[in-house]
Write an enzyme that holds these catalytic residues in place. Structure first.
Site: not given
Ligand code: FAD
Ligand code: NAI
Length: 476
Positions: A57, A455, A192, A281, A196
Site C-alpha cells: 500500500k 451530501h 497471475g 499465482v 497481487i
Molecule cells: P503471516 O502474516 O504469514 O504470519 C505468519 C508468521 O509466522 C510469519 O511471520 C512466519 O515467519 C511465522 N512462522 C511460520 N512458521 C513458523 C514457525 N514454525 N515458528 C515461528 N514462526 C513461524 N491481506 C489483506 O487483508 N489486505 C491486504 O491489503 C493484503 N495485501 C497483501 C499484499 C501482498 C503482497 C501479500 C503477499 C499479502 C497481502 N495480504 C493482504 C495477505 C496478508 O498478508 C495475509 O493474509 C496475512 O499476513 C496472514 O496473516 P497470518 O498471521 O495468518 O500469517
Molecule cells: P490470487 O489467488 O489472488 O490470484 C492468482 C491468480 O493467478 C489467479 O487469477 C489464478 O487463476 C492465476 N494463476 C494461477 N496459476 C497460474 C498460472 N500457472 N499461469 C497464469 N495464471 C495463473 O493470488 P495472489 O495474487 O498471488 O495473491 C495471494 C493472496 O494474497 C490473495 O489470494 C489474497 O488472499 C492475498 N492478498 C490480498 C490482498 C488484498 O487483500 N488487497 C493483496 C495481495 C494479496
C-alpha cells in the site's frame, strides 16, 4: 522465557501477534514465537507488515501520487515542472513505514507482557493438558522444550512456486521481490491476474513500466460480482494493464538481462521478453517445522490444518488461524480468528462471521465487496433483486475527478434483506464497510433507502444503489 505458559502462539503475523496481545490483556502468561528475519533484523508483523499489505500500500500510494501529479493536474489549472520519481526514496519511505509498524508491534507485545521468542516453534505434542512446544532460537539454534496449556498455530503462508517460472530473486521474482525493484522495469511481465498481480502490476505501470499480465483462466477476478469484474477489466485495460486471459505461461527463462516468457493461447505459442517477471499465482499455507511427528494434529485432504468454525483443531486447547487454515487469506480474517481463539480459551463465546469478510483490491479506483455476489445469491436459491448506481452521476466523485465506477447492492427480493454490496470507486474499501455493518444488523434495502446520507459524498451512491433496487434512484 518461562518453562510453562498459559498460551504459546507460533507465528507473529497479524493473526498471531493480535492473539498474543489479547491474551496478555486477559491476564494470561503468553509467549509468541516468531522466526522472521527482515533485512537482517528479527521482525514481528508477519507477511502483512513486512512484505504484504503495508509495503504494497505504501508503493501504491507513492505511485498513485506520481501518476496523478504527472497526468491529472492540468484540468485543475495546476502546472508543474518535469515530474520525476526517485525509486530509492520511494523504497526508503516504504521501509520506514514497515520499520515503524513492526517496531510498534514489538512494543505492544512488551507492553502486554508477551514474551517474544525469536526463533522457530514446533508443536511436538499437542495432546494432554501440558502441550509440548520446541523452541529453536535464531541466535544460536539452541533447542528448548516449553510447555503450554494452550497453543495457537499462526504460521501463515508463502507464495506458490511454479516449475515453469522458477524465481531467481533477480529477474524472476515473487511478490516480495516486486516490492524492492531498484528501478522501473521498462517491460514487466506478471503471471497471475489475481490481487497481487493487479496491485503490484499497477504500481510499476503507474511509474512507467509496460505491463503484461498472463492469466491462465478465461476470466479474471472470478470471486467478484460479474458486473464488477467486467467493469474492473475495462478500467484496468484503459489504464494500460495488458491483461491476457486464457493465456498459459509454459516457460520463462533468463537470457542475459531479459526474461523470455513463452505463453500459449488458443493453441498458439508466442514469446516475449521482459526486464522483470513477477510470479503471483496464489499462496499456500506454510507448515515447515511447525508440527512434530507426534503432534497429534489432523490435517485436511489438501494438507491444511483441520479446524472447525471456531478455529479449534482436533486437539483440546490447540487452535489454528489465519492463512494456515481454510478461508480467504486476508489479514483482517487472521486477526479476528486470533481474537476469537484467545477469547474462547478464556471461556467466552465469540464467533467470526465468515459471511461478512470484506475483500478489497487496492487499485485506483479500488475494487471491494462484502457478502454474496448476484451470481452466488442466485445459486443459493434466493429470488434476487439488485440495484446499482454509476459514479458518473455522483456530485462529489465528479468534483474530485473520480467519477469512475459504480456501487451495487444485492438483496433477497422476498424479504428485502441486504445480501451483498460491491463497489468500484474511490475509497471502495471504506464504502463497503457500510454494507458489512448493514448486513451484521440484518438491514433491508428499505433501511438503506430511509437513511439520510450526507451530501456531497461518494456514500450517497450507496443510498442511490439501494433506491435503484426498487426503481427509485433519483439521479439515474
Ligand atoms: P503471516 O502474516 O504469514 O504470519 C505468519 C508468521 O509466522 C510469519 O511471520 C512466519 O515467519 C511465522 N512462522 C511460520 N512458521 C513458523 C514457525 N514454525 N515458528 C515461528 N514462526 C513461524 N491481506 C489483506 O487483508 N489486505 C491486504 O491489503 C493484503 N495485501 C497483501 C499484499 C501482498 C503482497 C501479500 C503477499 C499479502 C497481502 N495480504 C493482504 C495477505 C496478508 O498478508 C495475509 O493474509 C496475512 O499476513 C496472514 O496473516 P497470518 O498471521 O495468518 O500469517
Ligand atoms: P490470487 O489467488 O489472488 O490470484 C492468482 C491468480 O493467478 C489467479 O487469477 C489464478 O487463476 C492465476 N494463476 C494461477 N496459476 C497460474 C498460472 N500457472 N499461469 C497464469 N495464471 C495463473 O493470488 P495472489 O495474487 O498471488 O495473491 C495471494 C493472496 O494474497 C490473495 O489470494 C489474497 O488472499 C492475498 N492478498 C490480498 C490482498 C488484498 O487483500 N488487497 C493483496 C495481495 C494479496
Amino acid at each position: 522465557m518461562k518453562d510453562n505458559y498459559d498460551l504459546v502462539v507460533i507465528g507473529g503475523g497479524p493473526g498471531g501477534y493480535e492473539a498474543a496481545i489479547r491474551a496478555g490483556q486477559l491476564g494470561m502468561s503468553v509467549a509468541c514465537i516468531e522466526k522472521r528475519v527482515y533485512k537482517g533484523e528479527p521482525a514481528l508483523g508477519g507477511t502483512c507488515l513486512n512484505v504484504g499489505c503495508i509495503p504494497s500500500k505504501a508503493l501504491l500510494d507513492s505511485s498513485h501520487r506520481y501518476e496523478a501529479t504527472k497526468h491529472d493536474l492540468g484540468e485543475h489549472g495546476i502546472s508543474t515542472g518535469d515530474v520525476a520519481i526517485d525509486i530509492e526514496q520511494m523504497i526508503a519511505r516504504k521501509e520506514g513505514i514497515v520499520k515503524q509498524l513492526t517496531g510498534g508491534v514489538a512494543a505492544l507485545l512488551k507492553g502486554n507482557g508477551v514474551d517474544w521468542l525469536q526463533g522457530w516453534g514446533t508443536l511436538v505434542d499437542g495432546t494432554g493438558t501440558d502441550k509440548k512446544v520446541k523452541f529453536t532460537a535464531l541466535e544460536d539454534e539452541s533447542e528448548t522444550t516449553i510447555t503450554a496449556k494452550n497453543v495457537i498455530l499462526a504460521a501463515g503462508s508463502v507464495p506458490i512456486e511454479i516449475p515453469v517460472a522458477k524465481t531467481d530473486g533477480d529477474r524472476i521474482v515473487d511478490s516480495t521481490g516486486a516490492l524492492d525493484f531498484t528501478e522501473v522495469p521498462k517491460r514487466l511481465g506478471v503471471i497471475g491476474a489475481g490481487v497481487i498481480g493487479l496491485e503490484l502490476g499497477s504500481v510499476w505501470r503507474r511509474l512507467g513500466a509496460e505491463v503484461v499480465v498472463y492469466e491462465a483462466l478465461p476470466s479474471f477476478l472470478a470471486a467478484a460480482d460479474k458486473d464488477i469484474s467486467k467493469e474492473a477489466g475495462k478500467m484496468l485495460k484503459k489504464q494500460g494493464l495488458d491483461i491476457r486471459v486464457d493465456t498459459k505461461v509454459t516457460n520463462a527463462e533468463v537470457q542475459g538481462d531479459q526474461v523470455v516468457v513463452t505463453s500459449e493461447s488458443n493453441g498458439e505459442s508466442s514469446e516475449e521478453s521482459f526486464d522483470k517477471l513477477i510470479v503471483c499465482v496464489g499462496r499456500r499455507a506454510y507448515s515447515e517445522k511447525l508440527l512434530g511427528e507426534d503432534s497429534g494434529i489432523t490435517l485436511t485432504e489438501r494438507g491444511l490444518i483441520d479446524v472447525n468454525d471456531q478455529c479449534k483443531t482436533n486437539l483440546d486447547g490447540v487452535y489454528a488461524i489465519g492463512d494456515l487454515v481454510r478461508g480467504p487469506m486476508l489479514a483482517h480474517k487472521a486477526m479476528e480468528e486470533g481474537m476469537m481463539a484467545v477469547e474462547r480459551i478464556h471461556g467466552e463465546k465469540p464467533q467470526v462471521n465468515y459471511d461478512t469478510i470484506i475483500n478489497v483490491i487496492y487499485t485506483h479506483p479500488e475494487i471491494a465487496w462484502v457478502g454474496l455476489t448476484e451470481q452466488e445469491a442466485e445459486e443459493a436459491g434466493y429470488e434476487v433483486k439488485t440495484g446499482s448506481f454509476n459514479l458518473a452521476a455522483n456530485g462529489r466523485a465528479l468534483a474530485q475527478s473520480e467519477a469512475q465506477g459504480s456501487i451495487k447492492v444485492v438483496a433477497d427480493a422476498k424479504t428485502d434483506r441486504l445480501l451483498g454490496m460491491h463497489a468500484i470507486s474511490a475509497g471502495a474499501g471504506d464504502i463497503v464497510h457500510q454494507g458489512m455493518i448493514a448486513m451484521e444488523f440484518v438491514s433491508s434495502i428499505e433501511d438503506l433507502q430511509l437513511m439520510t446520507f450526507a451530501h456531497p459524498t461518494i456514500s450517497e451512491a450507496v443510498h442511490e444503489a439501494a433506491l435503484s433496487a426498487d426503481g427509485r434512484a433519483i439521479h439515474a
